[in-house]
Design a protein around this motif. Sequence first.
Motif, PDB file in Angstrom:
ATOM      1  N   ASN A  51       0.799  -1.222   0.000  1.00 30.42           N
ATOM      2  CA  ASN A  51       0.000   0.000   0.000  1.00 30.42           C
ATOM      3  C   ASN A  51       0.835   1.276   0.000  1.00 30.42           C
ATOM      4  O   ASN A  51       0.310   2.356   0.170  1.00 30.42           O
ATOM      5  N   LYS A  52       2.154   1.177  -0.184  1.00 31.57           N
ATOM      6  CA  LYS A  52       3.014   2.361  -0.200  1.00 31.57           C
ATOM      7  C   LYS A  52       3.251   2.779  -1.650  1.00 31.57           C
ATOM      8  O   LYS A  52       3.709   1.998  -2.467  1.00 31.57           O
ATOM      9  N   LEU A  53       2.927   4.019  -1.944  1.00 30.78           N
ATOM     10  CA  LEU A  53       2.983   4.521  -3.314  1.00 30.78           C
ATOM     11  C   LEU A  53       3.972   5.674  -3.401  1.00 30.78           C
ATOM     12  O   LEU A  53       3.927   6.592  -2.589  1.00 30.78           O
ATOM     13  N   ALA A  54       4.879   5.607  -4.375  1.00 28.28           N
ATOM     14  CA  ALA A  54       5.839   6.683  -4.621  1.00 28.28           C
ATOM     15  C   ALA A  54       5.637   7.194  -6.041  1.00 28.28           C
ATOM     16  O   ALA A  54       5.653   6.409  -6.989  1.00 28.28           O
ATOM     17  N   GLU A  55       5.418   8.496  -6.169  1.00 28.82           N
ATOM     18  CA  GLU A  55       5.280   9.131  -7.473  1.00 28.82           C
ATOM     19  C   GLU A  55       6.367  10.193  -7.582  1.00 28.82           C
ATOM     20  O   GLU A  55       6.480  11.046  -6.713  1.00 28.82           O
ATOM     21  N   ILE A  56       7.153  10.124  -8.642  1.00 29.77           N
ATOM     22  CA  ILE A  56       8.248  11.080  -8.821  1.00 29.77           C
ATOM     23  C   ILE A  56       8.111  11.736 -10.189  1.00 29.77           C
ATOM     24  O   ILE A  56       7.954  11.057 -11.197  1.00 29.77           O
ATOM     25  N   LYS A  57       8.188  13.060 -10.178  1.00 35.50           N
ATOM     26  CA  LYS A  57       8.131  13.840 -11.412  1.00 35.50           C
ATOM     27  C   LYS A  57       9.399  14.678 -11.475  1.00 35.50           C
ATOM     28  O   LYS A  57       9.756  15.340 -10.509  1.00 35.50           O
ATOM     29  N   ILE A  58      10.113  14.610 -12.613  1.00 39.25           N
ATOM     30  CA  ILE A  58      11.291  15.455 -12.766  1.00 39.25           C
ATOM     31  C   ILE A  58      11.109  16.358 -13.987  1.00 39.25           C
ATOM     32  O   ILE A  58      10.502  15.964 -14.981  1.00 39.25           O
ATOM     33  N   LEU A  59      11.620  17.555 -13.856  1.00 37.39           N
ATOM     34  CA  LEU A  59      11.549  18.543 -14.931  1.00 37.39           C
ATOM     35  C   LEU A  59      12.918  18.698 -15.557  1.00 37.39           C
ATOM     36  O   LEU A  59      13.892  18.965 -14.859  1.00 37.39           O
ATOM     37  N   ILE A  60      12.960  18.516 -16.876  1.00 35.88           N
ATOM     38  CA  ILE A  60      14.173  18.763 -17.628  1.00 35.88           C
ATOM     39  C   ILE A  60      13.801  19.730 -18.743  1.00 35.88           C
ATOM     40  O   ILE A  60      12.610  19.869 -19.061  1.00 35.88           O
ATOM     41  N   PRO A  61      14.766  20.427 -19.311  1.00 32.10           N
ATOM     42  CA  PRO A  61      14.423  21.412 -20.340  1.00 32.10           C
ATOM     43  C   PRO A  61      13.599  20.801 -21.475  1.00 32.10           C
ATOM     44  O   PRO A  61      14.008  19.838 -22.113  1.00 32.10           O
ATOM     45  N   GLY A  62      12.401  21.319 -21.665  1.00 33.32           N
ATOM     46  CA  GLY A  62      11.534  20.875 -22.750  1.00 33.32           C
ATOM     47  C   GLY A  62      10.721  19.630 -22.480  1.00 33.32           C
ATOM     48  O   GLY A  62       9.971  19.186 -23.334  1.00 33.32           O
ATOM     49  N   LYS A  63      10.833  19.035 -21.304  1.00 30.16           N
ATOM     50  CA  LYS A  63      10.125  17.786 -21.046  1.00 30.16           C
ATOM     51  C   LYS A  63       9.907  17.564 -19.550  1.00 30.16           C
ATOM     52  O   LYS A  63      10.641  18.083 -18.723  1.00 30.16           O
ATOM     53  N   GLU A  64       8.905  16.769 -19.242  1.00 31.66           N
ATOM     54  CA  GLU A  64       8.615  16.377 -17.870  1.00 31.66           C
ATOM     55  C   GLU A  64       8.525  14.856 -17.844  1.00 31.66           C
ATOM     56  O   GLU A  64       7.774  14.262 -18.616  1.00 31.66           O
ATOM     57  N   LEU A  65       9.298  14.213 -16.975  1.00 30.22           N
ATOM     58  CA  LEU A  65       9.295  12.754 -16.865  1.00 30.22           C
ATOM     59  C   LEU A  65       8.617  12.347 -15.561  1.00 30.22           C
ATOM     60  O   LEU A  65       8.735  13.030 -14.550  1.00 30.22           O
ATOM     61  N   PHE A  66       7.914  11.200 -15.590  1.00 28.59           N
ATOM     62  CA  PHE A  66       7.115  10.781 -14.441  1.00 28.59           C
ATOM     63  C   PHE A  66       7.219   9.271 -14.257  1.00 28.59           C
ATOM     64  O   PHE A  66       7.225   8.510 -15.229  1.00 28.59           O
TER      65      PHE A  66
END
Length: 98
Positions: A51-66
Amino acid sequence: MDIKVNSVNFTADQKLITFVNDKVNKLQLFFDNIIASEVFLRVDKDQEKENKLAEIKILIPGKELFAKKQCKTFEEATDLAVEALRRQVRKHKGKLVD
């Protein structure tokens, strides 16, 4: 890189926050143009084992990774999410070189 760690429906201890920061910071070894990252740690349905959830979003020039992973512990979920992001970053970096 600016890292924000948000815990939803619980209070994260300093040890967990430090662990998450260390793992996310290691992404800069693969790509040094990461601007910022945001991490959400969430407890999903208390009676479930995973039940443990990790969501990570990173911002790089021109794009967003998730990446989003659900496991038994926050550490395991963070490890898997960072690994997924590492693959995405390397793929993106490969496209930039071509």
